[in-house]
Design a protein around this motif. Structure first.
Motif, short mmCIF file in Angstrom:
data_model
loop_
_atom_site.label_atom_id
_atom_site.label_comp_id
_atom_site.label_asym_id
_atom_site.label_seq_id
_atom_site.Cartn_x
_atom_site.Cartn_y
_atom_site.Cartn_z
N UNK A 41 -6.38 12.45 14.95
CA UNK A 41 -6.15 11.48 16.02
C UNK A 41 -6.33 10.03 15.61
N UNK A 42 -6.38 9.74 14.32
CA UNK A 42 -6.54 8.35 13.89
C UNK A 42 -5.16 7.70 13.80
N UNK A 43 -4.91 6.78 14.71
CA UNK A 43 -3.58 6.18 14.80
C UNK A 43 -3.48 4.94 13.92
N UNK A 44 -2.30 4.33 13.95
CA UNK A 44 -2.11 3.10 13.17
C UNK A 44 -2.60 1.90 13.97
N UNK A 45 -2.99 0.88 13.26
CA UNK A 45 -3.39 -0.37 13.88
C UNK A 45 -2.13 -1.01 14.46
N UNK A 52 1.07 -2.97 12.53
CA UNK A 52 2.16 -2.03 12.33
C UNK A 52 3.46 -2.63 12.83
N UNK A 97 4.64 8.93 10.67
CA UNK A 97 3.23 8.87 10.30
C UNK A 97 2.60 10.17 10.74
N UNK A 156 -2.07 0.33 8.24
CA UNK A 156 -3.40 0.91 8.06
C UNK A 156 -3.88 1.53 9.36
N UNK A 157 -4.95 2.31 9.21
CA UNK A 157 -5.49 2.99 10.37
C UNK A 157 -6.15 2.00 11.30
N UNK A 158 -6.11 2.32 12.58
CA UNK A 158 -6.80 1.48 13.56
C UNK A 158 -8.29 1.59 13.31
N UNK A 209 0.83 -1.21 0.00
CA UNK A 209 0.00 0.00 0.00
C UNK A 209 0.86 1.25 0.00
N UNK A 210 2.10 1.12 0.43
CA UNK A 210 2.98 2.29 0.43
C UNK A 210 4.12 2.12 -0.57
N UNK A 221 -7.01 9.52 1.89
CA UNK A 221 -7.44 9.73 3.27
C UNK A 221 -7.54 8.42 4.03
N UNK A 222 -7.61 7.34 3.32
CA UNK A 222 -7.78 6.06 4.00
C UNK A 222 -6.47 5.37 4.27
N UNK A 223 -5.48 5.76 3.51
CA UNK A 223 -4.19 5.15 3.77
C UNK A 223 -3.38 6.09 4.62
N UNK A 224 -2.76 5.55 5.66
CA UNK A 224 -2.00 6.42 6.55
C UNK A 224 -0.90 7.15 5.76
N UNK A 225 -0.68 8.38 6.16
CA UNK A 225 0.33 9.18 5.47
C UNK A 225 1.69 8.90 6.10
N UNK A 226 2.46 8.06 5.47
CA UNK A 226 3.73 7.63 6.04
C UNK A 226 4.87 7.99 5.09
#
Lengths: 506, 445
Positions: A460-464, A468, A455, B64-66, A173-174, A433-438
């Protein structure tokens, strides 16, 4: 034009060809589609499962994850939990359409109209596809990839290749470039630019500038850090690209495998961004074609009923409180919007004239659609064309969730809410917007060669967390030294969380 | 537009991926296979097996996002009653606020079921098992072939050309087709030369052309010679149809050099439960042997107060009852051994299952037979004692004590007790585990 396409469960190749020719008359004559040559391939359900599991490519290198998907899809299919798609279409030139042998003749007609003309037109004309994918060479490239990876397995052993592929898939994805890479300037360019700059300076010379107090000498010399980042091409959002080019310990064949996975990711990136438009385009096309075929008497009433039943189930959008609800159906959104655009062009209301002054009443809805198909992706298409009428029809509303015990209804389908709903919908289909900006931000070249990733956390939406950690492990294995990932808030730059991983020695 | 029919393309394109997947999920699949084997009847063992595995370790992680946390905006269709600013209690999970993203996010983490084929199942089921001591001695031979002569063939490589046979065919053909021989040609030429000579002695000048017939006789001879030469050029000396090659075919070496004796007590003291355990054990042994070794002979002997060699079907299915005299089984085994399996050319294995009861008077004889006749002939002897399901055995049985004494004296005998069907497979693995087998082999060598 003559000839009844036929009906019933049996079909033969002549009937298939006849169906295709009738579709072609309408697609070229009325819709004015522009397509790659089509190649229709008839396959069995098992082959369909095969194609499913290898991310819908007819040729794919070998990896356990495809076996896993196959085992699961097969189990679902055998238990009747899930039916198979009627078709799969490949963005290639010639455009490959797989159709299942079990389909009835009417169904095959629908599939040809949908994939062979709808998707095909979209692939050939949408600018994301024309810019970022090379339909002519993808099959050859996959052939090469498959062979190359098989050779690597022979040479270096399956486990070694599997490790690289696992890591590459985790970063897929990245592994996408969103902007064309800048070409490194050569001497000739540099010289031309210097001449141009001097000419510009002479043309705009003004002695007054001399009197303006300048910056202290040396202030605009690049710092060591900036220089290092520039040399490494940092920051870099394409992680696979960075590892392929810059990871110090990788062997050439490992780099080549990363490159292959990166190319596959890049090839599929436009499809991720255009689900609504791609399916909308195909659904709109097949709906138009089968209706015309029915009017012209090529499709019997029975066949038409069958096709309408399957068309409706494809574009069905359950409400949010329906047990069948699982998010927005891209077919429903795409088809609904495209029908709506035609309506706006041909029979606009006063509201439409306010909202879409350029196209309302233009009379040629198909032309507007062809432009849209060529020039937009989901996010921009929705932002541009989602009309209040459709928002009302679908009764869209947006809900705000800040983690509290209650959710707040932010906007609904009324005058005050249209724009907010439209923006929310556009954001929802925006892949970015759905993929984390890394990004990879820095490397400690002098110290322990630790690689720094960042990231940028929005809202405030963190990574899983668990995944991760696993991906970071893969990164560390590729980089060969320690890897750190900081999650920093995009607005305040505060560090919210740290992840780190060290390479496994194997 | 092209239409291509791909339905006849080779199947199983994803087989390689499946193998990689199974290798990857090996440990989990192994657990599942063992659980499955404890659950279901051994009789249907090996018909394709459905196993469920958790997809831990089979995860395909991504950045991915949580699924929760932070501020989010969801967009959903089908508003019925809400107006702007309404507060909705958070739905438990699933419906309502969940956007498309959440549903995409949990993909691949639940466990899933899939079906192993019979082959895959048995491979995993019997992995790492082998007959002890066999490898070193004989297994090497079991799959060797020797090339033996097998007549002639019309095709082959040149090195295998059967010269004599080829020449014989050639000769026969040349004779049948009347190919002029060298001698015949030479005779004819000599005759012509003689005629010419006679002609010359008679004083007539020979013409410029030697082939110009000088007389009828001469003309006839020349014509015949030409005819014969022509015939010779048309009929080759060795024709491809004459050529023969020596043919060889691979002959499997007589390598069936291992035999397994299955001794089962079916007397009245064995309850149904015990018989079931014993049969399960032997079924497992049977599957293992037939699958792993192509050339292992299996001899089934069952006994009450009488012992009889029976076929597989009888051994596993038909009922019997009576008193118990274990030594009869050993006598039967001794007879079969002497008749068909001389121990100097066979690896002999034996597995005995019994409830441990024996007629007291027979114990001494049983021990003696085992010690003097059976064990010296055997590579490995496994004794399985089956017990009642719920009763822990407090005292050792007659046989157990007797066998233990023998084992302590250093004979190759392995003893295990089984009370419940779930113990069968672990005990079986224990008896035939590869590591154990090799370790013991090392000790004994």
């Amino acid at each position: 034009m003559s000839g009844f396409i036929g009906s019933g469960a049996d079909w033969d190749f002549d009937a298939l060809r006849r169906a295709h020719d009738h579709c072609a008359d309408i697609a070229f004559g009325e819709l004015k589609l522009d397509i790659y040559p089509t190649q229709i391939e008839v396959i069995t359900s098992e082959q369909m499962l095969d194609a499913y599991s290898s991310i819908r490519m007819p040729l794919m290198y070998r990896h356990w994850s495809f076996g896993k998907h196959f085992a699961r899809d097969e189990a679902y299919y055998r238990h009747g939990l899930r039916s198979l798609a009627y078709e799969i279409v490949i963005n290639s030139n010639p455009c490959l359409c797989y159709v299942m042998e079990e389909n009835t003749l009417a169904m095959q007609t629908l599939v040809i109209a949908h994939a062979g003309f709808g998707h095909n037109h979209f692939f050939k004309n949408n600018n994301l596809f024309t810019q970022w994918t090379d339909a002519g060479s993808i099959l050859d490239y996959m052939e090469f990839a498959k062979k190359y990876i098989a050779q690597c397995e022979d040479k270096y052993g399956e486990p070694a290749v599997e490790r690289v592929l696992d890591a590459a898939h985790a970063l897929m994805t990245h592994g996408v470039s969103r902007y064309p890479r800048r070409r490194a300037p050569d001497l000739h360019d540099e010289e031309a630019r210097a001449v141009e700059r001097r000419a510009e300076a002479e043309r705009t010379f003004n002695d007054l500038w001399r009197t303006v107090p300048g910056r202290a000498a040396g202030a605009n010399l690049p710092t060591v850090e900036a220089e290092r980042k520039k040399r490494l091409g940092l920051p870099e959002e394409n992680l696979l690209y960075f590892f392929e080019k810059k990871a110090p310990l990788l062997k050439p064949w490992q780099r080549e495998i990363l490159r292959i996975v990166r190319h596959v990711a890049q090839y599929f990136y436009p499809q991720k961004q255009t689900k609504v438009m791609n399916e909308g385009c195909a659904t709109f096309t097949h709906y138009h074609i089968i209706n015309r075929l029915h009017e012209q008497g090529h499709l019997s009433d029975g066949a038409m009923m069958e096709l309408l039943a399957s068309h409706t189930s494809v574009v069905f959008q359950p409400d949010f409180d329906d047990p069948r609800y699982s998010g927005m159906n891209p077919y429903a959104v795409g088809f609904g919007m495209m029908q709506d655009i035609v309506r706006i062009c041909e029979a606009p209301t006063a509201e439409d004239r306010d909202w879409f002054p350029e196209i309302a009443g233009s009379g040629d809805g198909l032309a507007v659609l062809r432009d849209a198909w060529a020039g937009y992706r989901d996010e921009s298409f929705i932002r541009q064309f989602l009309s209040p009428a459709l928002i009302r029809k679908m009764k869209l509303f947006s809900v705000f969730d800040d983690g509290g015990p209650e959710l707040v209804v932010k906007a609904i389908h009324n005058e005050r809410g249209y724009r907010a709903v439209r923006a929310a919908m556009a954001d929802m289909f925006d892949v970015v917007q759905h993929e984390p900006e890394i990004e990879i931000v820095d490397v400690d070249l002098i110290g322990d060669r630790c690689l720094m990733l960042q990231h940028r956390v929005h809202n405030g939406v963190m990574l899983e967390e668990t995944e991760t950690a696993m991906v970071m492990q893969h990164c560390a294995d590729l980089w060969g030294y320690e890897v750190k990932l900081l999650e920093t808030d995009a607005t305040s730059d505060a560090v919210l969380k740290r992840h780190a991983a060290s390479p496994r020695r194997s | 537009m092209n239409i291509v029919d791909r339905r006849l393309n080779p199947r199983g394109k994803s087989l390689a991926n499946r193998q990689r997947f199974i290798r990857r999920a090996r440990s989990q699949i192994m657990d599942a296979v063992r659980r499955a084997s404890a659950k279901q009847g051994i009789a249907d063992l090996g018909s394709g097996e459905k196993v469920g595995i958790a997809s831990d370790g089979l995860r395909e992680p991504q950045l991915r996002h949580a699924g929760s946390g932070g501020k989010r905006i969801y967009l959903t269709p089908g508003n019925k009653e809400f107006v702007e600013g309404d507060l909705i209690p958070r739905p438990p999970s699933g419906a309502g606020g969940r956007g498309s993203q959440a549903s995409a996010g949990v993909e691949g983490q639940d466990s899933f079921q899939f079906v192993l084929t019979r082959e895959e199942f048995l491979d995993l089921f019997l992995e790492d098992l082998e007959l002890p001591d066999m490898l070193r001695k004989q297994l090497r031979l079991t799959d060797t072939f020797k090339m033996v002569r097998a007549g002639y063939s019309v095709s082959g490589v040149h090195t295998n050309l059967a010269l004599v046979r080829t020449m014989r065919n050639s000769l026969a053909r040349r004779m049948a087709l009347k190919r002029p021989s060298n001698a015949e040609l030479a005779a004819r030429e000599a005759e012509i030369a003689r005629l010419l000579e006679e002609w010359g002695e008679n004083g007539d000048n020979p013409g410029e052309d030697p082939d110009e017939p000088v007389s009828d006789e001469h003309g006839r001879l020349i014509e015949e010679l030409r005819h014969q030469r022509h015939r010779r050029s048309r009929i080759p000396f060795v024709d491809p149809v004459d050529v023969r090659y020596n043919r060889f075919r691979p002959e499997p070496q007589p390598a069936a050099s291992a035999v397994m004796f299955c001794l089962m007590d079916v007397s009245g003291s064995m309850t149904e439960h015990m018989k079931d355990l014993a049969k399960r054990f032997f079924k497992l042994l049977y599957v293992f042997l037939t699958r792993r070794y192509r050339h292992v002979e299996i001899v089934f002997i069952r006994h009450t107060h009488l012992a009889r060699e029976v076929d597989e079907e009888t051994f596993f299915r038909s009922p019997e009852s009576g008193g118990t005299i274990v030594s009869t089984a050993f006598e039967e085994m001794q007879r079969v051994l002497a008749e068909r399996f001389p121990p100097d050319s066979w690896n002999v294995y034996a597995a005995q299952a019994s409830d441990g009861d024996n007629m007291p008077a027979d114990n001494a004889r049983t021990s003696a037979l085992l010690q003097r006749v059976i064990l010296p002939a055997c590579q490995y002897f496994a004794y399985l004692e089956v017990g009642a399901e719920h009763r822990e055995q407090t005292t050792s049985t007659e046989l157990w004590r007797a066998y233990r004494a023998i084992a302590q004296a250093g004979f190759p005998i392995a003893m295990r007790k089984v009370n419940h069907r779930s113990q069968i497979y672990p005990v079986f693995r224990d008896l035939f585990a590869r590591e154990r087998a090799t370790r013991e082999a090392e000790v004994s060598s």
